[in-house]
Design a protein around this motif. Structure first.
Motif, PDB file in Angstrom:
ATOM      1  N   GLU A  53       0.845  -1.199   0.000  1.00  0.00           N
ATOM      2  CA  GLU A  53       0.000   0.000   0.000  1.00  0.00           C
ATOM      3  C   GLU A  53       0.877   1.244   0.000  1.00  0.00           C
ATOM      4  O   GLU A  53       1.710   1.439   0.882  1.00  0.00           O
ATOM      5  CB  GLU A  53      -0.920  -0.005   1.217  1.00  0.00           C
ATOM      6  CG  GLU A  53      -1.957   1.118   1.196  1.00  0.00           C
ATOM      7  CD  GLU A  53      -2.898   1.054   2.377  1.00  0.00           C
ATOM      8  OE1 GLU A  53      -2.584   1.711   3.402  1.00  0.00           O
ATOM      9  OE2 GLU A  53      -3.919   0.344   2.295  1.00  0.00           O
ATOM     10  N   ILE A  54       0.696   2.074  -1.006  1.00  0.00           N
ATOM     11  CA  ILE A  54       1.480   3.297  -1.156  1.00  0.00           C
ATOM     12  C   ILE A  54       0.551   4.502  -1.044  1.00  0.00           C
ATOM     13  O   ILE A  54      -0.484   4.566  -1.706  1.00  0.00           O
ATOM     14  CB  ILE A  54       2.198   3.325  -2.527  1.00  0.00           C
ATOM     15  CG1 ILE A  54       3.168   2.152  -2.649  1.00  0.00           C
ATOM     16  CG2 ILE A  54       2.929   4.651  -2.735  1.00  0.00           C
ATOM     17  CD1 ILE A  54       4.282   2.167  -1.624  1.00  0.00           C
ATOM     18  N   VAL A  55       0.922   5.463  -0.208  1.00  0.00           N
ATOM     19  CA  VAL A  55       0.127   6.679  -0.028  1.00  0.00           C
ATOM     20  C   VAL A  55       0.865   7.857  -0.646  1.00  0.00           C
ATOM     21  O   VAL A  55       1.989   8.184  -0.248  1.00  0.00           O
ATOM     22  CB  VAL A  55      -0.142   6.973   1.463  1.00  0.00           C
ATOM     23  CG1 VAL A  55      -0.956   8.264   1.609  1.00  0.00           C
ATOM     24  CG2 VAL A  55      -0.880   5.805   2.108  1.00  0.00           C
ATOM     25  N   SER A  64       9.892  12.706  -5.143  1.00  0.00           N
ATOM     26  CA  SER A  64       9.640  12.104  -3.825  1.00  0.00           C
ATOM     27  C   SER A  64       8.835  10.821  -3.950  1.00  0.00           C
ATOM     28  O   SER A  64       9.054   9.862  -3.207  1.00  0.00           O
ATOM     29  CB  SER A  64       8.911  13.102  -2.922  1.00  0.00           C
ATOM     30  OG  SER A  64       7.617  13.402  -3.419  1.00  0.00           O
ATOM     31  N   VAL A  65       7.897  10.785  -4.915  1.00  0.00           N
ATOM     32  CA  VAL A  65       7.102   9.577  -5.124  1.00  0.00           C
ATOM     33  C   VAL A  65       7.984   8.442  -5.643  1.00  0.00           C
ATOM     34  O   VAL A  65       7.900   7.298  -5.177  1.00  0.00           O
ATOM     35  CB  VAL A  65       5.944   9.844  -6.111  1.00  0.00           C
ATOM     36  CG1 VAL A  65       5.209   8.537  -6.454  1.00  0.00           C
ATOM     37  CG2 VAL A  65       4.966  10.854  -5.521  1.00  0.00           C
ATOM     38  N   ASN A  71      12.293   2.932  -2.216  1.00  0.00           N
ATOM     39  CA  ASN A  71      12.484   2.493  -0.825  1.00  0.00           C
ATOM     40  C   ASN A  71      11.596   1.307  -0.475  1.00  0.00           C
ATOM     41  O   ASN A  71      11.953   0.481   0.366  1.00  0.00           O
ATOM     42  CB  ASN A  71      12.198   3.660   0.136  1.00  0.00           C
ATOM     43  CG  ASN A  71      13.231   4.773   0.020  1.00  0.00           C
ATOM     44  OD1 ASN A  71      14.359   4.524  -0.408  1.00  0.00           O
ATOM     45  ND2 ASN A  71      12.855   5.983   0.387  1.00  0.00           N
ATOM     46  N   GLU A  72      10.436   1.230  -1.145  1.00  0.00           N
ATOM     47  CA  GLU A  72       9.520   0.107  -0.914  1.00  0.00           C
ATOM     48  C   GLU A  72       9.849  -1.089  -1.805  1.00  0.00           C
ATOM     49  O   GLU A  72       9.127  -2.084  -1.811  1.00  0.00           O
ATOM     50  CB  GLU A  72       8.074   0.556  -1.159  1.00  0.00           C
ATOM     51  CG  GLU A  72       7.536   1.553  -0.164  1.00  0.00           C
ATOM     52  CD  GLU A  72       7.351   0.955   1.215  1.00  0.00           C
ATOM     53  OE1 GLU A  72       7.146  -0.267   1.311  1.00  0.00           O
ATOM     54  OE2 GLU A  72       7.426   1.711   2.204  1.00  0.00           O
ATOM     55  N   SER A  77      15.018   1.297 -10.674  1.00  0.00           N
ATOM     56  CA  SER A  77      15.898   2.423 -10.963  1.00  0.00           C
ATOM     57  C   SER A  77      15.183   3.753 -10.783  1.00  0.00           C
ATOM     58  O   SER A  77      14.152   4.005 -11.419  1.00  0.00           O
ATOM     59  CB  SER A  77      16.430   2.326 -12.397  1.00  0.00           C
ATOM     60  OG  SER A  77      17.088   3.509 -12.783  1.00  0.00           O
ATOM     61  N   VAL A  78      15.712   4.594  -9.925  1.00  0.00           N
ATOM     62  CA  VAL A  78      15.191   5.948  -9.749  1.00  0.00           C
ATOM     63  C   VAL A  78      15.440   6.754 -11.016  1.00  0.00           C
ATOM     64  O   VAL A  78      14.558   7.468 -11.508  1.00  0.00           O
ATOM     65  CB  VAL A  78      15.849   6.630  -8.534  1.00  0.00           C
ATOM     66  CG1 VAL A  78      15.514   8.128  -8.505  1.00  0.00           C
ATOM     67  CG2 VAL A  78      15.413   5.963  -7.240  1.00  0.00           C
ATOM     68  N   PHE A  79      16.636   6.619 -11.587  1.00  0.00           N
ATOM     69  CA  PHE A  79      17.013   7.404 -12.768  1.00  0.00           C
ATOM     70  C   PHE A  79      16.085   7.128 -13.946  1.00  0.00           C
ATOM     71  O   PHE A  79      15.513   8.050 -14.543  1.00  0.00           O
ATOM     72  CB  PHE A  79      18.456   7.102 -13.163  1.00  0.00           C
ATOM     73  CG  PHE A  79      18.872   7.730 -14.470  1.00  0.00           C
ATOM     74  CD1 PHE A  79      19.140   9.086 -14.553  1.00  0.00           C
ATOM     75  CD2 PHE A  79      18.961   6.953 -15.631  1.00  0.00           C
ATOM     76  CE1 PHE A  79      19.502   9.674 -15.770  1.00  0.00           C
ATOM     77  CE2 PHE A  79      19.318   7.523 -16.838  1.00  0.00           C
ATOM     78  CZ  PHE A  79      19.593   8.889 -16.907  1.00  0.00           C
ATOM     79  N   PHE A  80      15.922   5.858 -14.305  1.00  0.00           N
ATOM     80  CA  PHE A  80      15.095   5.523 -15.460  1.00  0.00           C
ATOM     81  C   PHE A  80      13.615   5.808 -15.202  1.00  0.00           C
ATOM     82  O   PHE A  80      12.856   6.085 -16.129  1.00  0.00           O
ATOM     83  CB  PHE A  80      15.306   4.063 -15.867  1.00  0.00           C
ATOM     84  CG  PHE A  80      16.587   3.834 -16.627  1.00  0.00           C
ATOM     85  CD1 PHE A  80      16.723   4.290 -17.923  1.00  0.00           C
ATOM     86  CD2 PHE A  80      17.662   3.189 -16.041  1.00  0.00           C
ATOM     87  CE1 PHE A  80      17.895   4.097 -18.639  1.00  0.00           C
ATOM     88  CE2 PHE A  80      18.854   2.992 -16.741  1.00  0.00           C
ATOM     89  CZ  PHE A  80      18.968   3.442 -18.044  1.00  0.00           C
ATOM     90  N   SER A  81      13.202   5.754 -13.950  1.00  0.00           N
ATOM     91  CA  SER A  81      11.825   6.115 -13.616  1.00  0.00           C
ATOM     92  C   SER A  81      11.593   7.603 -13.866  1.00  0.00           C
ATOM     93  O   SER A  81      10.567   8.011 -14.416  1.00  0.00           O
ATOM     94  CB  SER A  81      11.527   5.774 -12.153  1.00  0.00           C
ATOM     95  OG  SER A  81      11.598   4.391 -11.933  1.00  0.00           O
TER      96      SER A  81
END
Length: 369
Positions: A53-55, A64-65, A71-72, A77-81
């Motif tokens: 569950e993501i809020v 931040s999202v 983190n979850e 990949s943060v970069f490719f996202s």
């Protein structure tokens, strides 16, 4: 040497062609490697279909999202996202989401951008720019367990309004003037908000909206002061600009015209203020009546006594485009404008004579005022 002599400069051309081909091949190789990395780094975490569950809070940034998803352990990949969000111009919707580890990054990001919330927990209320309190009351009463009368009664509760004035810097005693129709008109920021269920209270809804207003107005606090308007006056002007112009550039020039009129001691002469004064819907009543134009109200800027004045308060809830239009209006010598119903565009004039010609031309095209 013989070849070069016979063919002239063709040897150099052949070399350039080879270099060009090599560059194209190199670009294609780099592109394919990048594409391969993108597909690899955005694949699903596993096939276990583990649900998390993501809020996503209202006003959360894309970065931040994405960091939260990383983190979850829902994305690789943060970069490719971030690249995917940028290339697809995605903006995330607030809400609670059930995210599966068997979904790939693209599916996850699209779900959050499309607002595919966990319906068993949430309700989503969308308040549009330019709509007024009456519109918002209808949305609340139709989608929550609150009645219309409970919303209106809360707006009449002076003790409740006083607590809001104490809490929020942008709310002042201006909203308590006796002739103000609704004290929070203009201050409830238009956006889509997500709440846990239909039992959400009106106070919770208003608090969420006012918190968002706080975030938005805090960005422009100094600029508003520079306009020699207090926040109440500024939002009043922005609410009129919101309803007078359809397009962003038109709204900037409309704001410029209104500043010119105020600075010259003219009345704003805005029909949308007249409609609000008599509490009529422009969509329902496309033609304005003379009795409405003459209606005595501190909202009605068609009255001679309103020369150089703004209405007593906002006539709707302006969005960010109209707020920014009033922050950075177009510098213009125009004092008049009229909307063309055929094009949706606003036509501007410097003199009353020019304005009359445009009005007559628009009337001749079949538009009505």
């Amino acid at each position: 040497i013989l070849c070069y002599t016979i063919l002239g400069g063709s040897v150099k051309k052949i070399r350039y062609d080879r270099i060009l081909i090599a560059i194209v091949i190199l670009i294609l190789v780099i592109f394919n490697i990048g594409l391969g990395l993108f597909v690899f780094e955005t694949r699903k975490i596993d096939n276990n279909n583990t649900i998390k569950e993501i809020v996503v809070e209202s006003g959360s940034s894309a970065s931040s999202v994405i960091e939260m998803l990383k983190n979850e352990n829902l994305i690789r990949s943060v970069f490719f996202s971030k690249v995917y969000v940028k290339l697809n111009n995605l903006s995330f919707q607030a809400g609670t989401y059930d995210i599966s580890t068997s979904m790939n990054t693209r599916e996850i990001l699209k779900n959050i951008a499309n607002g595919k919330i966990t319906n068993k927990y949430n309700i989503k209320l969308t308040f549009k720019e330019g709509e007024n309190i009456n519109d918002y009351v209808k949305i609340i009463s139709e989608n929550t367990n609150n009645t219309s009368s409970s919303v209106y009664n809360l707006l009449k509760d002076s003790e409740y309004i006083d607590t809001l004035i104490e809490k929020y810097w942008f709310l002042t005693d201006d909203i308590k003037q006796s002739e103000i129709y609704y004290p929070l008109e203009g201050y409830l920021f238009p956006e889509t908000y997500v709440f846990e269920n239909k039992d959400v209270t009106v106070k919770e809804i208003f608090a969420t909206m006012l918190n968002q207003t706080d975030k938005v107005l805090s960005r422009y606090r100094e600029e508003i002061i520079e306009k020699n308007l207090n926040v109440h006056e500024f939002l009043t002007l922005a609410s009129i600009v919101e309803l007078e112009g359809l397009y962003e550039n038109d709204r900037k020039e409309i704001a410029g015209v209104f500043y010119n009129r105020l600075n010259s001691g003219w009345s704003l002469g805005s029909d949308v203020t007249t409609y609000y004064a008599v509490q009529k819907d422009m969509g329902e009543y496309p033609e304005i009546w003379q009795a409405w134009i003459d209606y005595k109200s501190p909202y009605n800027t068609r009255l001679p006594e309103m020369a150089g004045k703004l209405p007593i308060g906002p006539i709707g809830n302006p969005g960010i485009i109209s707020i920014e239009a009033c922050i950075n209006p177009t510098k213009t010598e125009n004092y008049y404008f009229v909307a063309n119903c055929k094009t949706g565009k606003t036509e501007f004039s410097k003199t009353y004579e020019e304005h009359n010609i445009k009005v007559n031309n628009i009337l001749a095209s079949g538009c009505k005022f």
